[in-house]
Design a protein around this motif. Structure first.
Motif, PDB file in Angstrom:
ATOM      1  N   ASP A 107       0.874  -1.162   0.000  1.00 22.14           N
ATOM      2  CA  ASP A 107       0.000   0.000   0.000  1.00 22.14           C
ATOM      3  C   ASP A 107       0.913   1.213   0.000  1.00 22.14           C
ATOM      4  O   ASP A 107       2.130   1.074  -0.173  1.00 22.14           O
ATOM      5  N   PHE A 175      -4.430   0.326  -1.493  1.00 21.08           N
ATOM      6  CA  PHE A 175      -5.000   1.087  -0.389  1.00 21.08           C
ATOM      7  C   PHE A 175      -4.084   2.263  -0.066  1.00 21.08           C
ATOM      8  O   PHE A 175      -2.860   2.126  -0.084  1.00 21.08           O
ATOM      9  N   ASP A 195     -10.323   6.876   3.067  1.00 20.18           N
ATOM     10  CA  ASP A 195      -8.995   6.267   3.110  1.00 20.18           C
ATOM     11  C   ASP A 195      -8.477   6.224   4.547  1.00 20.18           C
ATOM     12  O   ASP A 195      -9.110   6.732   5.475  1.00 20.18           O
ATOM     13  N   ILE A 232     -10.024   4.198   9.646  1.00 18.91           N
ATOM     14  CA  ILE A 232      -8.756   3.460   9.570  1.00 18.91           C
ATOM     15  C   ILE A 232      -7.617   4.377   9.992  1.00 18.91           C
ATOM     16  O   ILE A 232      -7.270   5.329   9.284  1.00 18.91           O
ATOM     17  N   GLN A 300      -5.431   0.646  13.654  1.00 13.88           N
ATOM     18  CA  GLN A 300      -5.128  -0.526  12.836  1.00 13.88           C
ATOM     19  C   GLN A 300      -3.649  -0.741  12.540  1.00 13.88           C
ATOM     20  O   GLN A 300      -3.248  -1.852  12.220  1.00 13.88           O
ATOM     21  N   PRO A 343     -12.866  -2.430  12.203  1.00 15.45           N
ATOM     22  CA  PRO A 343     -12.278  -3.257  11.144  1.00 15.45           C
ATOM     23  C   PRO A 343     -10.779  -3.422  11.288  1.00 15.45           C
ATOM     24  O   PRO A 343     -10.112  -2.661  11.984  1.00 15.45           O
ATOM     25  N   PRO A 346      -7.118  -2.575   5.950  1.00 15.40           N
ATOM     26  CA  PRO A 346      -7.388  -3.178   4.641  1.00 15.40           C
ATOM     27  C   PRO A 346      -6.125  -3.771   4.026  1.00 15.40           C
ATOM     28  O   PRO A 346      -5.028  -3.240   4.172  1.00 15.40           O
ATOM     29  N   THR A 347      -6.304  -4.879   3.337  1.00 20.96           N
ATOM     30  CA  THR A 347      -5.248  -5.508   2.557  1.00 20.96           C
ATOM     31  C   THR A 347      -5.788  -5.752   1.151  1.00 20.96           C
ATOM     32  O   THR A 347      -6.992  -5.602   0.902  1.00 20.96           O
ATOM     33  N   HIS A 348      -4.911  -6.137   0.246  1.00 21.73           N
ATOM     34  CA  HIS A 348      -5.390  -6.421  -1.105  1.00 21.73           C
ATOM     35  C   HIS A 348      -6.434  -7.530  -1.077  1.00 21.73           C
ATOM     36  O   HIS A 348      -7.466  -7.454  -1.771  1.00 21.73           O
ATOM     37  N   SER A 350      -8.518  -8.392   1.354  1.00 23.62           N
ATOM     38  CA  SER A 350      -9.809  -7.958   1.904  1.00 23.62           C
ATOM     39  C   SER A 350     -10.527  -7.004   0.952  1.00 23.62           C
ATOM     40  O   SER A 350     -11.756  -7.051   0.821  1.00 23.62           O
ATOM     41  N   LEU A 351      -9.784  -6.152   0.264  1.00 20.04           N
ATOM     42  CA  LEU A 351     -10.404  -5.241  -0.693  1.00 20.04           C
ATOM     43  C   LEU A 351     -10.960  -6.006  -1.890  1.00 20.04           C
ATOM     44  O   LEU A 351     -12.032  -5.685  -2.412  1.00 20.04           O
ATOM     45  N   ALA A 354     -14.164  -7.752  -0.810  1.00 18.43           N
ATOM     46  CA  ALA A 354     -15.268  -6.802  -0.745  1.00 18.43           C
ATOM     47  C   ALA A 354     -15.773  -6.457  -2.138  1.00 18.43           C
ATOM     48  O   ALA A 354     -16.981  -6.320  -2.369  1.00 18.43           O
TER      49      ALA A 354
END
Length: 403
Positions: A107, A175, A195, A232, A300, A343, A346-348, A350-351, A354
Motif C-alpha cells: 500500500d 489502499f 482512506d 482506519i 489498525q 475493522p 485493509p489488505t489487497h 480484503s479489498l 469486498a
C-alpha cells in the motif's frame, strides 16, 4: 492490528564510532532490515521518499520491488509518497507495477513533504502544497478507478482518453493512507475518500495527535463511510529497548543528542515525556504503546522508526528482534480491548473480497486499443533537416543558459 517499522532513509554519522555509512551501505541495509522484519514476525515495512541529502530514498518503488522479490509475507509501503511533487500519472503507473510484482503485498502513504526546496526542483511551489495534494490525489484515484480518463486541472496539462498502465491488480486500487503531522486539511482529505489516516506523531504530544484523529474520525462518519470508530487509523512511534531503563538511556543517549532532527534540543527525558519516544525495558515499551489507545481509540497500524540517528545496522536488527518478541503480547492486548465492529487494516485480499461480494468483477486489463505508437509522429516537424538542427541548437543553448 498491524505492527511494523518505517524508515526516513537518513544517512547519519554514528556518534559513538565516527563512521558515516555510504549510500550503498544504507540502501543495502534497508533491504536487510525489511527481510529481518519479516523474519521477526512483523507485518509492515515502509520507506520514505526524499530527494535531498542526507537521505537516500529517492525511488521507493525500486527499493520495495527489490524487497518484494526477496520476501513472502510482509506488506511493503511508503512512509511518504510525495503527492505534491510527483506527477499523478507516474504514481499511478509505478505503484500499480509494484502491486503486480508484490502480488498485492503493498500500500502507500501520501504526504506533502516538508522540505521546501524540493518543490521547485520538480517545478512546483511549496505555498501551493495543499491545493497540489488535493488536485493530484483526485486525479490519481481516477487513473486507478477509470480506464478512460478525461481530466483538466490547474497544475498539469489536461488528459484526454488516457489509460494508465498497468491497470491495478485484480481491478483493485492500492489502499492509500494519508500521512500528516500538522495539517487538518489532510485529515479531511482522508476522511472524504474513506482512506486511512496515518498520524506520524513522533515529534508531537499525544494531545495534538488526539485532536487530529478525532477530527478525521468525525469527518469519516460525516461522509458516510461508517461510524467514527470504524475509521482506519495508523500511528508512528519510536523506541529503544534494553534490559532496563538505565541501560537503554545510556546506550541511546549519544544517538539522540546528535540526531539531525531533534539533536541539540530537548533532553532525552523531556522529549520522551512530551512525545511517544520510549527508551526503556521491553515492558515499558509495551505499556507505553498500549496507552496510545486511550487517546486515539482502536487503531489498525503501528509503525516504529528504528534505523535513524546513526544507529548501526547490528543495533537496528537487535531492536527489530526485541520488537518481534513483544509484538505478540501487544497484539493480544490490543485485540482484547478492541470494540466490536472495528475493522482490520485493509489488505489487497480484503479489498478484493469486498469487491467480489459487491458483484463487481474486473480483470484489471484494459480494452485492446489501436496501436498509435508506430504511426505518424505527433511532434512538431521542421521543414528541413537544417531547420531541425537549428531548432535543436536553439533549444540546447536555451537549456544550457539556465545552468
Amino acid at each position: 492490528m498491524q505492527f511494523g517499522i518505517f524508515s526516513v532513509s537518513d544517512i547519519t554519522t554514528d556518534p559513538t564510532t565516527g563512521h558515516t555509512p555510504s549510500e550503498a551501505e544504507r540502501i543495502k541495509a534497508a533491504v536487510t532490515i525489511a527481510k529481518h522484519a519479516e523474519d521477526a514476525g512483523l507485518d509492515v515495512f515502509a520507506i520514505g521518499e526524499h530527494h535531498n541529502p542526507p537521505f537516500f530514498s529517492s525511488s521507493p518503488t525500486t527499493l520495495l520491488a527489490h524487497i518484494a522479490a526477496q520476501t513472502k509475507k510482509i506488506i511493503l509501503s511508503t512512509s511518504t509518497t510525495l503527492i505534491t511533487t510527483n506527477d499523478p500519472v507516474k504514481i499511478a503507473e509505478d505503484y500499480a507495477m509494484l502491486q503486480h510484482l508484490s502480488d498485492g503485498r503493498m500500500d502507500l502513504m501520501m504526504g506533502r513533504g516538508n522540505t521546501g526546496p524540493v518543490y521547485p526542483w520538480f517545478g512546483q511551489e511549496i505555498r501551493q502544497g495543499i491545493p497540489l495534494a488535493i488536485e493530484n490525489y483526485s486525479l490519481l484515484r481516477r487513473l486507478w478507478e477509470e480506464e478512460d480518463v478525461d481530466w483538466e486541472g490547474k497544475f498539469r496539462t489536461p488528459l484526454r482518453g488516457f489509460t494508465s498502465t498497468p491497470r491495478p491488480l485484480d481491478g483493485v486500487a492500492p489502499f492509500v493512507w494519508h500521512g500528516s503531522i500538522r495539517s487538518p486539511e489532510i485529515a479531511e482529505q482522508a476522511a472524504y475518500y474513506g482512506d486511512g489516516f496515518f498520524h506520524n506523531n513522533i515529534f508531537w504530544p499525544m494531545s495534538h495527535t488526539k485532536r487530529m484523529i478525532q477530527l478525521y474520525r468525525q469527518r469519516f462518519a460525516h461522509y458516510g463511510h461508517g461510524r467514527p470508530e470504524q475509521a482506519i487509523v495508523g500511528l508512528g512511534g519510536q523506541f529503544y529497548i534494553a534490559k532496563d531503563s538505565q541501560t537503554a538511556k545510556r546506550e541511546f543517549r549519544p544517538y539522540f543528542d546528535n540526531a539531525p532532527v531533534y539533536g541539540h534540543g530537548p533532553s532525552l527525558e523531556d522529549f520522551s515525556a512530551q512525545t511517544p519516544l520510549t527508551v526503556g525495558s521491553p515492558q515499558e515499551v509495551i505499556d507505553r504503546t498500549l496507552s496510545f489507545r486511550e487517546d486515539v481509540g482502536d487503531y489498525q497500524r503501528q509503525l516504529f522508526l528504528l534505523d535513524h540517528a546513526g544507529l548501526p545496522l547490528k543495533t537496528v536488527l537487535e531492536q527489530i528482534d526485541h520488537l518481534g518478541e513483544i509484538v505478540p503480547v501487544m497484539r493480544e492486548e490490543f485485540e482484547s480491548m478492541r470494540e466490536p465492529g472495528v475493522p482490520d487494516a485493509p489488505t489487497h485480499a480484503s479489498l478484493l473480497a469486498a469487491r467480489m461480494a459487491s458483484g463487481v468483477v474486473d480483470t484489471g486489463s484494459p480494452t485492446v486499443r489501436v496501436d498509435d505508437v508506430t504511426g505518424g509522429s505527433f511532434y512538431q516537424q521542421q521543414e528541413s533537416d537544417s531547420a531541425s538542427v537549428e531548432h535543436a541548437d536553439d533549444l540546447l543553448r536555451e537549456a544550457e543558459s539556465g545552468r
